[in-house]
Design a protein around this motif. Structure first.
Motif, PDB file in Angstrom:
ATOM      1  N   GLU A 162       0.832  -1.199   0.000  1.00 17.80           N
ATOM      2  CA  GLU A 162       0.000   0.000   0.000  1.00 17.80           C
ATOM      3  C   GLU A 162       0.872   1.257   0.000  1.00 17.80           C
ATOM      4  O   GLU A 162       0.603   2.212  -0.727  1.00 17.80           O
ATOM      5  CB  GLU A 162      -0.908  -0.018   1.231  1.00 17.80           C
ATOM      6  N   ALA A 163       1.934   1.252   0.796  1.00 20.76           N
ATOM      7  CA  ALA A 163       2.851   2.407   0.843  1.00 20.76           C
ATOM      8  C   ALA A 163       3.552   2.590  -0.502  1.00 20.76           C
ATOM      9  O   ALA A 163       3.689   3.715  -0.991  1.00 20.76           O
ATOM     10  CB  ALA A 163       3.874   2.227   1.959  1.00 20.76           C
ATOM     11  N   LEU A 164       3.990   1.482  -1.105  1.00 14.03           N
ATOM     12  CA  LEU A 164       4.640   1.544  -2.418  1.00 14.03           C
ATOM     13  C   LEU A 164       3.689   2.130  -3.450  1.00 14.03           C
ATOM     14  O   LEU A 164       4.058   3.019  -4.222  1.00 14.03           O
ATOM     15  CB  LEU A 164       5.103   0.146  -2.847  1.00 14.03           C
ATOM     16  N   GLU A 165       2.453   1.646  -3.457  1.00 11.68           N
ATOM     17  CA  GLU A 165       1.459   2.148  -4.406  1.00 11.68           C
ATOM     18  C   GLU A 165       1.187   3.636  -4.179  1.00 11.68           C
ATOM     19  O   GLU A 165       1.111   4.410  -5.134  1.00 11.68           O
ATOM     20  CB  GLU A 165       0.170   1.338  -4.253  1.00 11.68           C
ATOM     21  N   LEU A 166       1.082   4.039  -2.923  1.00 10.44           N
ATOM     22  CA  LEU A 166       0.830   5.434  -2.602  1.00 10.44           C
ATOM     23  C   LEU A 166       1.982   6.327  -3.063  1.00 10.44           C
ATOM     24  O   LEU A 166       1.772   7.347  -3.726  1.00 10.44           O
ATOM     25  CB  LEU A 166       0.617   5.595  -1.093  1.00 10.44           C
ATOM     26  N   LEU A 167       3.218   5.932  -2.744  1.00  5.68           N
ATOM     27  CA  LEU A 167       4.375   6.740  -3.115  1.00  5.68           C
ATOM     28  C   LEU A 167       4.595   6.770  -4.624  1.00  5.68           C
ATOM     29  O   LEU A 167       4.871   7.830  -5.195  1.00  5.68           O
ATOM     30  CB  LEU A 167       5.626   6.223  -2.404  1.00  5.68           C
ATOM     31  N   ALA A 168       4.470   5.612  -5.281  1.00  8.47           N
ATOM     32  CA  ALA A 168       4.629   5.570  -6.734  1.00  8.47           C
ATOM     33  C   ALA A 168       3.540   6.408  -7.404  1.00  8.47           C
ATOM     34  O   ALA A 168       3.806   7.143  -8.361  1.00  8.47           O
ATOM     35  CB  ALA A 168       4.599   4.130  -7.235  1.00  8.47           C
ATOM     36  N   GLY A 169       2.323   6.308  -6.904  1.00  7.12           N
ATOM     37  CA  GLY A 169       1.220   7.096  -7.452  1.00  7.12           C
ATOM     38  C   GLY A 169       1.435   8.592  -7.285  1.00  7.12           C
ATOM     39  O   GLY A 169       1.153   9.383  -8.187  1.00  7.12           O
ATOM     40  N   LYS A 170       1.958   8.981  -6.132  1.00  6.71           N
ATOM     41  CA  LYS A 170       2.237  10.397  -5.871  1.00  6.71           C
ATOM     42  C   LYS A 170       3.299  10.927  -6.830  1.00  6.71           C
ATOM     43  O   LYS A 170       3.149  11.999  -7.415  1.00  6.71           O
ATOM     44  CB  LYS A 170       2.700  10.556  -4.422  1.00  6.71           C
ATOM     45  N   LEU A 172       4.199   9.629  -9.768  1.00  2.00           N
ATOM     46  CA  LEU A 172       3.677   9.601 -11.138  1.00  2.00           C
ATOM     47  C   LEU A 172       2.715  10.756 -11.388  1.00  2.00           C
ATOM     48  O   LEU A 172       2.774  11.406 -12.434  1.00  2.00           O
ATOM     49  CB  LEU A 172       3.009   8.258 -11.426  1.00  2.00           C
ATOM     50  N   ALA A 173       1.843  11.042 -10.439  1.00  2.28           N
ATOM     51  CA  ALA A 173       0.896  12.158 -10.599  1.00  2.28           C
ATOM     52  C   ALA A 173       1.649  13.471 -10.787  1.00  2.28           C
ATOM     53  O   ALA A 173       1.281  14.292 -11.629  1.00  2.28           O
ATOM     54  CB  ALA A 173      -0.041  12.236  -9.399  1.00  2.28           C
ATOM     55  N   SER A 174       2.715  13.658 -10.027  1.00  3.68           N
ATOM     56  CA  SER A 174       3.519  14.876 -10.158  1.00  3.68           C
ATOM     57  C   SER A 174       4.151  14.976 -11.544  1.00  3.68           C
ATOM     58  O   SER A 174       4.149  16.044 -12.166  1.00  3.68           O
ATOM     59  CB  SER A 174       4.610  14.883  -9.081  1.00  3.68           C
ATOM     60  N   LEU A 175       4.688  13.865 -12.040  1.00  2.00           N
ATOM     61  CA  LEU A 175       5.305  13.860 -13.371  1.00  2.00           C
ATOM     62  C   LEU A 175       4.270  14.084 -14.467  1.00  2.00           C
ATOM     63  O   LEU A 175       4.531  14.801 -15.443  1.00  2.00           O
ATOM     64  CB  LEU A 175       6.057  12.550 -13.603  1.00  2.00           C
ATOM     65  N   GLU A 176       3.088  13.485 -14.311  1.00  2.34           N
ATOM     66  CA  GLU A 176       2.029  13.679 -15.307  1.00  2.34           C
ATOM     67  C   GLU A 176       1.541  15.127 -15.317  1.00  2.34           C
ATOM     68  O   GLU A 176       1.308  15.700 -16.381  1.00  2.34           O
ATOM     69  CB  GLU A 176       0.875  12.706 -15.041  1.00  2.34           C
ATOM     70  N   GLU A 177       1.404  15.728 -14.137  1.00  2.00           N
ATOM     71  CA  GLU A 177       0.998  17.132 -14.060  1.00  2.00           C
ATOM     72  C   GLU A 177       2.047  18.040 -14.707  1.00  2.00           C
ATOM     73  O   GLU A 177       1.706  18.977 -15.424  1.00  2.00           O
ATOM     74  CB  GLU A 177       0.776  17.545 -12.607  1.00  2.00           C
ATOM     75  N   ALA A 178       3.317  17.737 -14.465  1.00  6.88           N
ATOM     76  CA  ALA A 178       4.395  18.528 -15.065  1.00  6.88           C
ATOM     77  C   ALA A 178       4.372  18.401 -16.588  1.00  6.88           C
ATOM     78  O   ALA A 178       4.607  19.383 -17.298  1.00  6.88           O
ATOM     79  CB  ALA A 178       5.756  18.084 -14.512  1.00  6.88           C
ATOM     80  N   ALA A 179       4.078  17.209 -17.083  1.00  4.53           N
ATOM     81  CA  ALA A 179       4.015  17.010 -18.535  1.00  4.53           C
ATOM     82  C   ALA A 179       2.871  17.822 -19.146  1.00  4.53           C
ATOM     83  O   ALA A 179       3.034  18.416 -20.214  1.00  4.53           O
ATOM     84  CB  ALA A 179       3.839  15.524 -18.858  1.00  4.53           C
TER      85      ALA A 179
END
Length: 185
Positions: A162-170, A172-179
């Motif tokens: 759950e922690a891995l999914e949360l951190l990876a998701g966070k 990825l969301a930042s990178l997608e927003e930057a893109a």
């Protein structure tokens, strides 16, 4: 006769952890005070991605599929209504770019794993769906694929996953927003 000093060859790295520690030590010597943490984190994730891909490919590679054709096959199994999906819908539901969909669909068509139906109203429009053979292959491989992934993540307990999914998701969301911001210019 003067003795010459020969620098021994460095031992091959048996693990990414050992490589990261070597890189950290090398940077400390080459440029004291530099914090190489961002590049080490990136290298760790990059190597993790490569190792995951090699392991996951074991499920479908023996069937002649690659990551993109497997993604297409399993997306059709999961998301397609009986009439199939358009190439645009497939591109939105897979990790395959729109330009590559035609190529991947063509490969699966050649193997008889999908069928393409051209619209009677618009000859430029088509739908793709699994053939009986494609459905059978997807259903055969899916349990093996899930068992393989279960095994991969079995080293982590539920809280760690759950922690891995949360951190990876966070991240990825930042990178997608930057893109998106970069595209807006």
């Amino acid at each position: 006769m003067k003795a010459t000093s020969i620098t021994p060859e460095p031992a091959p790295f048996t693990s990414t952890r050992a490589l990261l520690e070597r890189i950290r030590a090398d940077w400390q010597e080459a440029k004291p005070g530099l914090d190489p943490s961002p590049m080490l984190t990136y290298l760790l994730i990059d190597r993790l991605h490569a190792a995951l891909e090699r392991r996951v490919n074991l499920t479908y590679a023996p069937s002649g599929l690659n990551p993109a054709t497997w993604d297409l096959l399993i997306t059709l199994r999961r998301s397609a209504p009986p009439q199939g999906l358009t190439p645009t819908e497939l591109a939105q539901l897979t990790a395959i770019s729109g330009a590559s969909i035609t190529n991947r669909v063509g490969r699966l068509l050649e193997r008889g794993l999908v069928e393409r139906q051209v619209s009677e109203h618009d000859r430029r429009s088509s739908r793709v769906r699994l053939s009986a053979a494609g459905l059978a292959l997807a259903d055969e491989l899916l349990p093996r694929h899930l068992d393989n992934e279960r095994s991969i993540f079995g080293v982590l307990n539920a809280q760690e996953r759950e922690a891995l999914e949360l951190l990876a998701g966070k991240l990825l969301a930042s990178l997608e927003e930057a893109a998106v911001e970069t595209e807006r210019g």
